[in-house]
Design a protein around this motif. Structure first.
Motif, PDB file in Angstrom:
ATOM      1  N   ARG A 103      55.328  28.437  40.613  1.00 23.35           N
ATOM      2  CA  ARG A 103      55.154  28.748  39.538  1.00 23.35           C
ATOM      3  C   ARG A 103      53.886  29.364  38.953  1.00 23.35           C
ATOM      4  O   ARG A 103      53.774  29.817  37.949  1.00 23.35           O
ATOM      5  N   VAL A 104      52.920  29.054  39.891  1.00 24.75           N
ATOM      6  CA  VAL A 104      51.731  29.756  39.582  1.00 24.75           C
ATOM      7  C   VAL A 104      51.197  30.848  40.603  1.00 24.75           C
ATOM      8  O   VAL A 104      51.204  30.382  41.722  1.00 24.75           O
ATOM      9  N   PHE A 105      50.953  32.001  40.128  1.00 25.75           N
ATOM     10  CA  PHE A 105      50.617  33.248  41.257  1.00 25.75           C
ATOM     11  C   PHE A 105      49.120  33.332  41.024  1.00 25.75           C
ATOM     12  O   PHE A 105      48.687  33.617  39.917  1.00 25.75           O
ATOM     13  N   ILE A 106      48.448  33.323  42.024  1.00 24.87           N
ATOM     14  CA  ILE A 106      46.860  33.526  41.926  1.00 24.87           C
ATOM     15  C   ILE A 106      46.805  35.020  42.475  1.00 24.87           C
ATOM     16  O   ILE A 106      46.865  35.280  43.676  1.00 24.87           O
ATOM     17  N   ASN A 107      46.396  35.953  41.469  1.00 26.87           N
ATOM     18  CA  ASN A 107      46.077  37.412  41.786  1.00 26.87           C
ATOM     19  C   ASN A 107      44.391  37.391  41.951  1.00 26.87           C
ATOM     20  O   ASN A 107      43.785  36.946  41.202  1.00 26.87           O
ATOM     21  N   TYR A 108      44.117  37.996  43.020  1.00 26.29           N
ATOM     22  CA  TYR A 108      42.589  38.344  43.431  1.00 26.29           C
ATOM     23  C   TYR A 108      42.454  39.423  44.083  1.00 26.29           C
ATOM     24  O   TYR A 108      43.219  40.243  44.539  1.00 26.29           O
ATOM     25  N   ARG A 109      41.197  40.085  43.941  1.00 27.59           N
ATOM     26  CA  ARG A 109      40.806  41.275  44.674  1.00 27.59           C
ATOM     27  C   ARG A 109      39.981  41.195  45.889  1.00 27.59           C
ATOM     28  O   ARG A 109      39.032  40.403  45.845  1.00 27.59           O
ATOM     29  N   THR A 110      40.431  41.481  47.183  1.00 25.78           N
ATOM     30  CA  THR A 110      39.772  41.313  48.360  1.00 25.78           C
ATOM     31  C   THR A 110      38.495  41.779  48.388  1.00 25.78           C
ATOM     32  O   THR A 110      38.304  43.129  47.763  1.00 25.78           O
ATOM     33  N   GLY A 111      37.323  41.107  48.484  1.00 30.14           N
ATOM     34  CA  GLY A 111      36.065  41.379  48.536  1.00 30.14           C
ATOM     35  C   GLY A 111      35.462  41.240  47.215  1.00 30.14           C
ATOM     36  O   GLY A 111      34.339  41.525  46.994  1.00 30.14           O
ATOM     37  N   ASP A 112      36.252  40.499  46.385  1.00 28.60           N
ATOM     38  CA  ASP A 112      35.799  40.073  45.153  1.00 28.60           C
ATOM     39  C   ASP A 112      36.075  38.510  44.553  1.00 28.60           C
ATOM     40  O   ASP A 112      37.434  38.464  44.046  1.00 28.60           O
ATOM     41  N   LEU A 170      47.461  33.899  37.418  1.00 26.99           N
ATOM     42  CA  LEU A 170      46.066  33.794  37.050  1.00 26.99           C
ATOM     43  C   LEU A 170      45.282  35.027  37.713  1.00 26.99           C
ATOM     44  O   LEU A 170      45.361  35.204  38.835  1.00 26.99           O
ATOM     45  N   ALA A 171      44.532  35.823  37.160  1.00 27.48           N
ATOM     46  CA  ALA A 171      43.997  36.920  37.535  1.00 27.48           C
ATOM     47  C   ALA A 171      42.395  36.570  37.840  1.00 27.48           C
ATOM     48  O   ALA A 171      41.592  36.393  36.714  1.00 27.48           O
ATOM     49  N   VAL A 172      41.980  36.324  38.982  1.00 27.20           N
ATOM     50  CA  VAL A 172      40.863  35.966  39.052  1.00 27.20           C
ATOM     51  C   VAL A 172      39.673  37.397  39.348  1.00 27.20           C
ATOM     52  O   VAL A 172      39.925  38.212  40.047  1.00 27.20           O
ATOM     53  N   ILE A 173      38.971  37.389  38.339  1.00 27.46           N
ATOM     54  CA  ILE A 173      38.143  38.476  38.298  1.00 27.46           C
ATOM     55  C   ILE A 173      36.529  38.268  38.314  1.00 27.46           C
ATOM     56  O   ILE A 173      35.962  37.501  37.478  1.00 27.46           O
ATOM     57  N   PHE A 209      53.323  41.670  33.710  1.00 27.97           N
ATOM     58  CA  PHE A 209      53.568  41.866  32.564  1.00 27.97           C
ATOM     59  C   PHE A 209      55.101  42.579  32.222  1.00 27.97           C
ATOM     60  O   PHE A 209      55.502  42.307  31.237  1.00 27.97           O
ATOM     61  N   ALA A 210      55.497  43.262  33.258  1.00 29.40           N
ATOM     62  CA  ALA A 210      56.814  44.085  33.131  1.00 29.40           C
ATOM     63  C   ALA A 210      57.950  42.873  33.014  1.00 29.40           C
ATOM     64  O   ALA A 210      59.054  43.054  32.221  1.00 29.40           O
ATOM     65  N   TYR A 211      57.424  41.835  33.844  1.00 31.92           N
ATOM     66  CA  TYR A 211      58.737  40.629  33.786  1.00 31.92           C
ATOM     67  C   TYR A 211      58.370  39.614  32.848  1.00 31.92           C
ATOM     68  O   TYR A 211      59.154  38.585  32.955  1.00 31.92           O
ATOM     69  N   GLY A 212      57.349  39.613  31.790  1.00 29.78           N
ATOM     70  CA  GLY A 212      57.255  38.685  30.655  1.00 29.78           C
ATOM     71  C   GLY A 212      56.576  37.492  31.449  1.00 29.78           C
ATOM     72  O   GLY A 212      56.539  36.389  30.705  1.00 29.78           O
ATOM     73  N   VAL A 213      55.781  37.600  32.579  1.00 31.36           N
ATOM     74  CA  VAL A 213      55.010  36.561  32.944  1.00 31.36           C
ATOM     75  C   VAL A 213      53.642  36.348  32.487  1.00 31.36           C
ATOM     76  O   VAL A 213      52.831  37.503  32.086  1.00 31.36           O
ATOM     77  N   ARG A 214      53.304  35.239  31.836  1.00 30.22           N
ATOM     78  CA  ARG A 214      51.979  35.036  31.437  1.00 30.22           C
ATOM     79  C   ARG A 214      50.854  35.180  32.193  1.00 30.22           C
ATOM     80  O   ARG A 214      50.718  34.955  33.193  1.00 30.22           O
ATOM     81  N   VAL A 215      49.901  36.015  31.815  1.00 32.65           N
ATOM     82  CA  VAL A 215      48.876  36.334  32.574  1.00 32.65           C
ATOM     83  C   VAL A 215      47.355  35.769  31.905  1.00 32.65           C
ATOM     84  O   VAL A 215      47.295  36.107  30.614  1.00 32.65           O
ATOM     85  N   ILE A 216      46.686  35.016  32.749  1.00 31.81           N
ATOM     86  CA  ILE A 216      45.386  34.499  32.220  1.00 31.81           C
ATOM     87  C   ILE A 216      44.146  35.078  33.026  1.00 31.81           C
ATOM     88  O   ILE A 216      44.305  34.624  34.213  1.00 31.81           O
ATOM     89  N   PRO A 217      43.181  35.896  32.602  1.00 36.12           N
ATOM     90  CA  PRO A 217      42.331  36.168  33.195  1.00 36.12           C
ATOM     91  C   PRO A 217      41.272  34.989  33.692  1.00 36.12           C
ATOM     92  O   PRO A 217      41.105  34.031  32.624  1.00 36.12           O
ATOM     93  N   VAL A 218      40.961  35.018  34.591  1.00 33.90           N
ATOM     94  CA  VAL A 218      39.557  34.046  35.046  1.00 33.90           C
ATOM     95  C   VAL A 218      38.577  34.426  35.377  1.00 33.90           C
ATOM     96  O   VAL A 218      38.359  35.136  36.541  1.00 33.90           O
ATOM     97  N   LEU A 219      37.442  34.591  34.341  1.00 33.29           N
ATOM     98  CA  LEU A 219      36.348  35.321  34.678  1.00 33.29           C
ATOM     99  C   LEU A 219      35.299  34.251  35.502  1.00 33.29           C
ATOM    100  O   LEU A 219      35.024  33.205  35.288  1.00 33.29           O
ATOM    101  N   VAL A 220      34.649  34.883  36.574  1.00 31.78           N
ATOM    102  CA  VAL A 220      33.995  33.767  37.534  1.00 31.78           C
ATOM    103  C   VAL A 220      32.485  34.364  37.278  1.00 31.78           C
ATOM    104  O   VAL A 220      32.009  35.531  37.279  1.00 31.78           O
ATOM    105  N   ASN A 221      31.725  33.065  37.289  1.00 26.14           N
ATOM    106  CA  ASN A 221      30.313  33.338  37.015  1.00 26.14           C
ATOM    107  C   ASN A 221      29.830  34.122  35.796  1.00 26.14           C
ATOM    108  O   ASN A 221      30.279  33.831  34.666  1.00 26.14           O
ATOM    109  N   ASN A 222      29.152  35.065  35.893  1.00 21.23           N
ATOM    110  CA  ASN A 222      28.457  35.979  34.793  1.00 21.23           C
ATOM    111  C   ASN A 222      29.421  37.206  34.523  1.00 21.23           C
ATOM    112  O   ASN A 222      28.897  38.009  33.665  1.00 21.23           O
TER     113      ASN A 222
END
Length: 268
Positions: A3-12, A61-64, A95-108
């Motif tokens: 139910r929850v997909f964790i999106n993140y960038r390798t190296g970040d 969850l977009a980990v940024i 976004f294309a499939y109507g899934v809610r997206v929440i950015p998670v801003l890390v630290n500063n």
């Protein structure tokens, strides 16, 4: 289905993504949280698995972190400008499939500036975000867990552990298990709670025996139980515990019985 997909960038901020996965999995169950390096099995088609998981999710969850926007792609240039960049593709698919997206801003990390993202993920700039600071990790993680439970009510339906901080197995729910070749009903031992102040008895519908607070030795088999020394015959005395005073022990007094005198017999 996760139910929850964790999106993140390798190296970040992979470590932050792992922390979020661990906490959500602890509260809701590992199968409810998708993170690529954990959830895709060796030998699976990772492209199909990633896109299928995004489409079936309720929340991404977009980990940024600080390097998320300016990371360099495989072909050079900014990774976000590459249509094949997987971080971008996962968000665009959500976004294309109507899934809610929440950015998670890390630290500063500051929120994403307007006009900085490609069109298919530009909506991310307007999404209300959550923050995760390593200096305030406990409170931030707790708030994130609560917001995830609010965004995906079916997760909260598993119990109150999402807001109380207790794992699912500690909330008194049914323990997941597998039983093969069973004819009749089955109960998990952890699901049965029976409090007794003393004595013995059955646990709900004869599922077993519970022994409460026994005040001494307990015999559960058949035959004779003897607690302490056993004395046979006369003249035995057993004193247990502290004794203050004298203990007098003697053989039982024996009274001699005489035959009654007959009339006419003399006696002294």
């Amino acid at each position: 289905m996760s139910r929850v997909f964790i999106n993140y960038r390798t190296g970040d901020e992979e470590a932050s993504a792992t922390l979020i996965d661990r906490e959500l999995s602890h509260r809701f169950g590992s199968e409810e949280v998708f993170r690529a390096s954990k959830s895709i099995r060796p030998g699976d088609d990772f492209e199909q698995e990633l896109l299928r998981a995004v489409r079936r999710s309720d929340l991404l969850l977009a980990v940024i972190g600080p390097g998320w926007s300016d990371a360099t792609g495989r072909r050079g240039g900014r990774a976000l400008d590459d249509p094949d960049d997987w971080t971008r593709r996962e968000i665009a698919e959500a976004f294309a499939y109507g899934v809610r997206v929440i950015p998670v801003l890390v630290n500063n990390r500051q929120r994403l500036p307007k006009g900085d993202l490609p069109d298919d993920v530009a909506r991310l700039e307007n999404c209300q975000y959550l923050r995760l600071s390593h200096r305030n990790a406990d409170a931030d993680i707790e708030r994130l867990v609560q917001k995830v439970a609010e965004a995906v009510p079916r997760l909260a339906d598993r119990g109150t552990e999402a807001v109380s901080g207790r794992p699912a197995s500690a909330a008194g729910g049914t323990t997941r298990n597998s039983v093969r070749d069973l004819h009749g009903s089955s109960r998990q031992g952890g699901d049965i709670i029976d409090h007794r102040s003393g004595g013995t008895g059955d646990v709900g519908n004869n599922y077993g025996t519970v022994i409460g607070t026994a005040g001494g030795p307990l015999h559960t088999g058949s035959g004779t139980q003897v607690n302490g020394p056993q004395f046979n015959g006369s003249g035995g005395q057993y004193v247990a515990g502290d004794n203050h005073g004298d203990v007098h022990q003697g053989a039982p007094q024996r009274t001699e019985r005489r035959a009654p005198r007959r009339r006419g017999e003399g006696g002294t």
